[in-house]
Design a protein around this motif. Structure first.
Motif, PDB file in Angstrom:
ATOM      1  N   PHE A 273       0.832  -1.202   0.000  1.00  0.00           N
ATOM      2  CA  PHE A 273       0.000   0.000   0.000  1.00  0.00           C
ATOM      3  C   PHE A 273       0.871   1.258   0.000  1.00  0.00           C
ATOM      4  CE2 PHE A 273      -2.209   3.357   2.366  1.00  0.00           C
ATOM      5  CZ  PHE A 273      -3.323   3.531   1.543  1.00  0.00           C
ATOM      6  N   GLU A 274       1.897   1.271   0.837  1.00  0.00           N
ATOM      7  CA  GLU A 274       2.808   2.421   0.898  1.00  0.00           C
ATOM      8  C   GLU A 274       3.521   2.625  -0.433  1.00  0.00           C
ATOM      9  OE1 GLU A 274       3.365   4.778   3.229  1.00  0.00           O
ATOM     10  OE2 GLU A 274       1.678   3.900   4.321  1.00  0.00           O
ATOM     11  N   GLN A 275       3.946   1.538  -1.074  1.00  0.00           N
ATOM     12  CA  GLN A 275       4.614   1.648  -2.366  1.00  0.00           C
ATOM     13  C   GLN A 275       3.673   2.221  -3.418  1.00  0.00           C
ATOM     14  OE1 GLN A 275       6.052  -2.332  -3.035  1.00  0.00           O
ATOM     15  NE2 GLN A 275       8.012  -1.932  -2.010  1.00  0.00           N
ATOM     16  N   LYS A 276       2.403   1.769  -3.428  1.00  0.00           N
ATOM     17  CA  LYS A 276       1.422   2.298  -4.378  1.00  0.00           C
ATOM     18  C   LYS A 276       1.181   3.776  -4.120  1.00  0.00           C
ATOM     19  CE  LYS A 276      -1.382  -1.666  -5.682  1.00  0.00           C
ATOM     20  NZ  LYS A 276      -2.723  -2.245  -5.631  1.00  0.00           N
ATOM     21  N   LYS A 277       1.074   4.143  -2.857  1.00  0.00           N
ATOM     22  CA  LYS A 277       0.834   5.534  -2.483  1.00  0.00           C
ATOM     23  C   LYS A 277       1.993   6.415  -2.943  1.00  0.00           C
ATOM     24  CE  LYS A 277      -0.438   8.321   1.500  1.00  0.00           C
ATOM     25  NZ  LYS A 277      -0.634   8.345   2.935  1.00  0.00           N
TER      26      LYS A 277
ATOM     27  N   GLU B  71       4.078   5.805  -5.379  1.00  0.00           N
ATOM     28  CA  GLU B  71       4.050   5.834  -6.844  1.00  0.00           C
ATOM     29  C   GLU B  71       2.986   6.814  -7.341  1.00  0.00           C
ATOM     30  OE1 GLU B  71       3.028   2.741 -10.377  1.00  0.00           O
ATOM     31  OE2 GLU B  71       4.296   1.986  -8.739  1.00  0.00           O
ATOM     32  N   GLN B  72       1.812   6.807  -6.703  1.00  0.00           N
ATOM     33  CA  GLN B  72       0.750   7.746  -7.092  1.00  0.00           C
ATOM     34  C   GLN B  72       1.179   9.186  -6.821  1.00  0.00           C
ATOM     35  OE1 GLN B  72      -2.620   6.374  -4.856  1.00  0.00           O
ATOM     36  NE2 GLN B  72      -3.207   4.828  -6.386  1.00  0.00           N
ATOM     37  N   ASP B  73       1.829   9.428  -5.687  1.00  0.00           N
ATOM     38  CA  ASP B  73       2.326  10.774  -5.374  1.00  0.00           C
ATOM     39  C   ASP B  73       3.348  11.231  -6.412  1.00  0.00           C
ATOM     40  OD1 ASP B  73       0.705  10.883  -3.171  1.00  0.00           O
ATOM     41  OD2 ASP B  73       2.324  10.499  -1.709  1.00  0.00           O
TER      42      ASP B  73
ATOM     43  N   LYS C 118       1.490  12.155  -9.614  1.00  0.00           N
ATOM     44  CA  LYS C 118       0.779  13.430  -9.484  1.00  0.00           C
ATOM     45  C   LYS C 118       1.752  14.590  -9.610  1.00  0.00           C
ATOM     46  CE  LYS C 118      -3.199  12.132  -6.716  1.00  0.00           C
ATOM     47  NZ  LYS C 118      -3.876  12.265  -5.416  1.00  0.00           N
ATOM     48  N   ARG C 119       2.910  14.480  -9.006  1.00  0.00           N
ATOM     49  CA  ARG C 119       3.902  15.546  -9.076  1.00  0.00           C
ATOM     50  C   ARG C 119       4.361  15.778 -10.502  1.00  0.00           C
ATOM     51  NH1 ARG C 119       8.014  13.390  -5.441  1.00  0.00           N
ATOM     52  NH2 ARG C 119       6.526  12.191  -4.255  1.00  0.00           N
ATOM     53  N   THR C 120       4.535  14.725 -11.274  1.00  0.00           N
ATOM     54  CA  THR C 120       4.992  14.896 -12.661  1.00  0.00           C
ATOM     55  C   THR C 120       3.873  15.397 -13.560  1.00  0.00           C
ATOM     56  OG1 THR C 120       4.581  12.565 -13.150  1.00  0.00           O
ATOM     57  CG2 THR C 120       6.814  13.186 -12.471  1.00  0.00           C
TER      58      THR C 120
END
Length: 146
Positions: A118-122, A124-126, A129-131
């Motif tokens: 879950f932390e890895q997915k979070k 990756e999503q962050d 979003k930044r890019t």
């Protein structure tokens, strides 16, 4: 030079070669095994519990547990024998942990793995979003006259 050690049972110094205990303690342990083995071979004693074997033979419980753990007393022949689970103390007949403790450990490991995923997915999503939200401005737009 051979390994010299103190016997964990009696403290006597001995040469540690084949056994982790001194010769005197080994002979005592083997005598205890013979006592338990003779007791268990009698037909009327085959269904005896560990506590009964201990009370009738005066062999320490820890040694009887050790004999079962090592496979010297077979639980297939003596179904009421066992030794304590290393975690909770429940009587088991093989391995080091009972099924309940094993399930608890597996459940905890699965939970940790899911949290890590879950932390890895979070993360990756962050990162995504930044890019996506990056805006570039041209220097030429500032100097344009309107």
């Amino acid at each position: 030079m051979k390994d010299v050690a103190n016997c964990p049972k009696c403290g006597q110094i001995f040469v540690k070669a084949l056994r982790p205990i001194c010769q005197h303690c080994y002979k005592e342990q083997e005598a205890n095994y013979e006592t338990v083995s003779k007791f268990m071979r009698r037909k009327q004693n085959r269904m005896a519990s560990i506590r009964e074997v201990h009370e009738k033979t005066d062999v320490p419980l820890e040694q009887i547990h050790q004999f079962v753990r090592e496979g010297r007393l077979l639980v297939t022949h003596f179904p009421n024998l066992g030794y304590p689970c290393e975690s909770c103390g429940a009587i088991i007949q093989d391995g080091r942990l009972c099924s309940s403790c094993t399930d608890n450990i597996k459940g905890g490991l699965e939970k940790l793995q899911k949290e890590k995923e879950f932390e890895q997915k979070k993360e990756e999503q962050d990162r995504n979003k930044r890019t996506e939200n990056v805006t570039y401005h041209s220097l030429n737009d500032r100097f344009h006259k309107k």
